[in-house]
Design a protein around this motif. Structure first.
Motif, PDB file in Angstrom:
ATOM      1  N   GLU A   1      -4.537   1.063   1.026  1.00 29.11           N
ATOM      2  CA  GLU A   1      -4.065   2.329   0.416  1.00 29.11           C
ATOM      3  C   GLU A   1      -5.275   3.346   0.443  1.00 29.11           C
ATOM      4  O   GLU A   1      -5.086   4.180   0.771  1.00 29.11           O
ATOM      5  CB  GLU A   1      -3.843   1.780  -1.152  1.00 29.11           C
ATOM      6  CG  GLU A   1      -3.134   3.323  -1.828  1.00 29.11           C
ATOM      7  CD  GLU A   1      -2.893   3.010  -3.274  1.00 29.11           C
ATOM      8  OE1 GLU A   1      -3.035   1.780  -3.686  1.00 29.11           O
ATOM      9  OE2 GLU A   1      -2.837   4.005  -3.948  1.00 29.11           O
TER      10      GLU A   1
ATOM     11  N   TYR B   1      -4.932  -2.661  -1.770  1.00 30.60           N
ATOM     12  CA  TYR B   1      -5.598  -1.427  -2.469  1.00 30.60           C
ATOM     13  C   TYR B   1      -6.389  -1.070  -1.524  1.00 30.60           C
ATOM     14  O   TYR B   1      -6.747   0.190  -1.311  1.00 30.60           O
ATOM     15  CB  TYR B   1      -6.094  -1.878  -3.825  1.00 30.60           C
ATOM     16  CG  TYR B   1      -5.253  -2.179  -4.893  1.00 30.60           C
ATOM     17  CD1 TYR B   1      -4.302  -1.328  -5.415  1.00 30.60           C
ATOM     18  CD2 TYR B   1      -4.738  -3.566  -4.896  1.00 30.60           C
ATOM     19  CE1 TYR B   1      -3.348  -1.481  -6.325  1.00 30.60           C
ATOM     20  CE2 TYR B   1      -3.818  -3.965  -6.176  1.00 30.60           C
ATOM     21  CZ  TYR B   1      -3.127  -2.774  -6.383  1.00 30.60           C
ATOM     22  OH  TYR B   1      -2.166  -3.200  -7.320  1.00 30.60           O
TER      23      TYR B   1
ATOM     24  N   ASN C   1       2.445   1.685  -3.556  1.00 29.66           N
ATOM     25  CA  ASN C   1       1.398   2.265  -4.386  1.00 29.66           C
ATOM     26  C   ASN C   1       1.280   3.827  -4.221  1.00 29.66           C
ATOM     27  O   ASN C   1       1.510   4.525  -5.170  1.00 29.66           O
ATOM     28  CB  ASN C   1       0.166   1.523  -4.133  1.00 29.66           C
ATOM     29  CG  ASN C   1      -0.072   0.340  -4.653  1.00 29.66           C
ATOM     30  OD1 ASN C   1       1.085  -0.242  -5.342  1.00 29.66           O
ATOM     31  ND2 ASN C   1      -0.883  -0.552  -4.422  1.00 29.66           N
ATOM     32  N   ILE C   2       1.345   4.313  -2.922  1.00 35.24           N
ATOM     33  CA  ILE C   2       1.116   5.563  -2.624  1.00 35.24           C
ATOM     34  C   ILE C   2       2.435   6.431  -2.885  1.00 35.24           C
ATOM     35  O   ILE C   2       2.310   7.488  -3.686  1.00 35.24           O
ATOM     36  CB  ILE C   2       0.841   5.690  -1.068  1.00 35.24           C
ATOM     37  CG1 ILE C   2      -0.478   5.487  -0.739  1.00 35.24           C
ATOM     38  CG2 ILE C   2       1.231   7.425  -0.678  1.00 35.24           C
ATOM     39  CD1 ILE C   2      -0.928   5.392   0.838  1.00 35.24           C
TER      40      ILE C   2
ATOM     41  N   ALA D   1       0.813  -1.171   0.046  1.00 31.87           N
ATOM     42  CA  ALA D   1       0.013  -0.138   0.088  1.00 31.87           C
ATOM     43  C   ALA D   1       0.777   1.028  -0.084  1.00 31.87           C
ATOM     44  O   ALA D   1       0.626   2.220  -0.771  1.00 31.87           O
ATOM     45  CB  ALA D   1      -0.928  -0.128   1.122  1.00 31.87           C
TER      46      ALA D   1
ATOM     47  N   THR E   1      -2.131  10.409  -5.540  1.00 37.14           N
ATOM     48  CA  THR E   1      -2.296  10.419  -4.412  1.00 37.14           C
ATOM     49  C   THR E   1      -2.572  11.857  -3.743  1.00 37.14           C
ATOM     50  O   THR E   1      -3.572  11.957  -3.079  1.00 37.14           O
ATOM     51  CB  THR E   1      -1.154   9.845  -3.739  1.00 37.14           C
ATOM     52  OG1 THR E   1      -0.970   8.617  -3.983  1.00 37.14           O
ATOM     53  CG2 THR E   1      -0.920   9.921  -2.190  1.00 37.14           C
TER      54      THR E   1
END
Lengths: 299, 222
Positions: free
Chosen positions: A224, A221, A14-15, A11, A22
């Motif tokens: 996230e 996800y 991904n950010i 997570a 983001t």
């Protein structure tokens, strides 16, 4: 535990990888929650002000002129026995005149032309908490009007009624605006997560082919989304705090003179935590919406 | 181990496989031969459930692939290792993390994961590149990493799609030796290739596909 670390690490990765999206998601959530927060701040402060005014509410029961002392005593006994009365003080005609003269020394000559003391005796009543709502006050006052020896029952009803109406409208506005902006925030967070999913579609496919279950792929996800929501909530709190301090500073001396500055307070720790939780939920719901598409796409 | 009955697969109404029948026993090493477009990759994809079956039945260890629930597919895939033609490595993860992925999804403890990943990397000779990203490796090294990932969870079936494509003869020979070693440990190996050198080197059963049909099945039982 190892899996949880993996989910959180994914997570966070991904950010970091999708900084622009983001930023957009966090800014939208922050703006949404800040708009809602402004209404919440106003609502909570006005409600607390209304409650405080209601607790200060004094009802004045004027005694009919010419009521003999036993009649006044009967009325006093009736009031003392009333469950709506928390405290009462008797103000005699002489006391009322003295008070008037003390409060308005320059206008005291106005009474001289009226012969005898025209001011009535009265009971100043503090109502019990259960009787302080606008409806309860009205019912209590109407009931008392017909009691023997009572000339008039007076209290600042209109002002309190108006304040309560404003608080009611604010409550409605906060719910309405909050719902619309929350939907916008969920949509934008969902789009952010969807963009991430699209950017990582090859990776997701590989994960599936090596035997990853749907939940193993989806959980990072969801985390996230929740993280984006909490970040948005924190930014909104910072924005609200800044705005609140600015408002207080602008209010400055005139506000202090009017006694307003003591009435306005920022969110308590509990409400601030609730805003963070609201952000978390918005983010989580947004990511659930986008991850549902992933589930439908292919097993 | 693998039973294929009257399997037909269409891509946009054109048959990619037509009435394919095949039985592969446990521990066999089978080479799937045929020119490009013969249906080799499609057959492998059907085995690891990457594409749905149109007609026929496929049984893997007695389980009917067509009747598997979507939620059961990941567990079937965990019993297999797949070497993809295009490697399918995660570009943002290190070699070590790529190979560890099948173990991670199964929730293996960290110490066991470390041991198994290092064993797999040593077996294919790329343990010295474990910190590298796939993009920093040569095609041959990426292929080895892909093989390491396919064997790391000790699968009972290993499927490989053109594992020696784009490789020179020497490297191809090394890869085939690796598969032979894996097969010697009891893993059923099915390799799709059109490389004659591989067939000669392996010297085992060869199933030839052409235009989606099995045209020959030689060396059964070798």
């Amino acid at each position: 535990m190892k899996r949880l670390i993996h989910f959180v690490r994914e997570a966070v990765a991904n950010i970091r990888l999708n900084r622009t999206t983001t930023l957009i998601a966090v800014a939208t959530t922050a703006f949404t929650l800040a708009c809602f927060g402004v209404f919440l701040l106003l609502y909570l402060n006005l409600r607390s002000m209304a409650t405080s005014l209601q607790s200060d509410l004094k009802v004045v029961v004027y005694v009919k002129d010419g009521t003999p002392p036993p009649g006044v005593s009967d009325l006093q006994a009736l009031l003392k026995a009333d469950p709506g009365v928390q405290a009462l003080a008797y103000v005699s005609k002489e006391q009322a005149l003295a008070d008037f003269r003390a409060q308005f020394p320059e206008e005291s000559h106005l009474l001289q032309g009226l012969g005898d003391n025209p001011l009535p005796a009265s009971f100043i009543i503090t109502l019990a908490p259960a009787y302080r709502s606008p409806d309860a006050v009205r019912r209590w006052a109407d009931r008392l009007k017909s009691a023997p020896g009572v000339e008039q029952v007076q209290y600042s009803r209109d002002w309190i009624d108006n304040l309560n109406t404003i608080v009611g409208y604010l409550e409605l506005a906060a719910v309405g605006i909050g719902t619309v902006l929350s939907a916008a925030s969920v949509t934008i967070i969902a789009s952010t997560i969807r963009l991430t999913l699209f950017a990582r579609r090859d990776e997701i496919e590989i994960m599936r082919l090596i035997g990853a279950t749907g939940s193993f792929i989806k959980i990072p996800y969801l985390i996230e989304g929740a993280m984006l929501g909490v970040m948005g909530g924190a930014v909104s709190l910072a924005m609200l705090r800044g705005g609140f301090e600015l408002f207080n500073a602008r209010l400055g001396m005139p506000g202090r003179f009017l006694g307003i500055d003591s009435g306005f307070h920022f969110f308590s720790g509990q409400v601030a935590a609730m805003i963070l939780v609201a952000g978390l939920l918005l983010g989580f719901v947004g990511s659930v919406v986008s991850v549902l598409d992933l589930g439908r796409a292919k097993s | 181990m693998i039973q294929i009955f009257h399997v037909t697969k269409y891509y946009e109404r054109r048959p990619a496989l037509t009435d394919v029948n095949l039985q592969i026993e446990k521990g066999e090493f089978v080479l799937l031969m045929g020119p490009s477009g013969a249906g080799k990759t499609t057959l492998l994809k059907l085995l690891y459930c990457a594409t749905p079956l149109d007609e026929g039945q496929i049984l893997i260890q007695g389980r009917n692939v067509a009747r598997l629930k979507p939620s059961a597919v990941p567990y079937l895939r965990r019993t297999m290792g797949v070497v993809f033609q295009d490697f399918k490595l995660l570009p943002k993860k290190s070699v070590y993390d790529n190979v560890a992925l099948p173990l991670l999804v199964q929730g293996l403890p960290a110490f066991e994961t470390r041991r198994k990943v290092m064993e797999a990397l040593k077996a294919v000779g790329v343990d010295h590149r474990k910190e590298s990203r796939p993009a920093m490796l040569s095609a041959g090294e990426q292929q080895r990493v892909c093989i390491a990932r396919s064997i790391v969870n000790s699968p009972i079936i290993l499927l490989a799609d053109e594992p020696t494509g784009n490789m020179d003869a020497e490297l191809a020979r090394e890869i085939v030796e690796l598969f032979k070693t894996i097969n010697a440990r009891g893993t059923t190996v099915l390799v799709a290739t059109h490389n004659r050198q591989v067939i000669e080197q392996v010297g085992r059963r060869v199933v030839t596909l052409d235009q989606g049909k099995v045209v020959s099945d030689e060396g059964k039982g070798l």
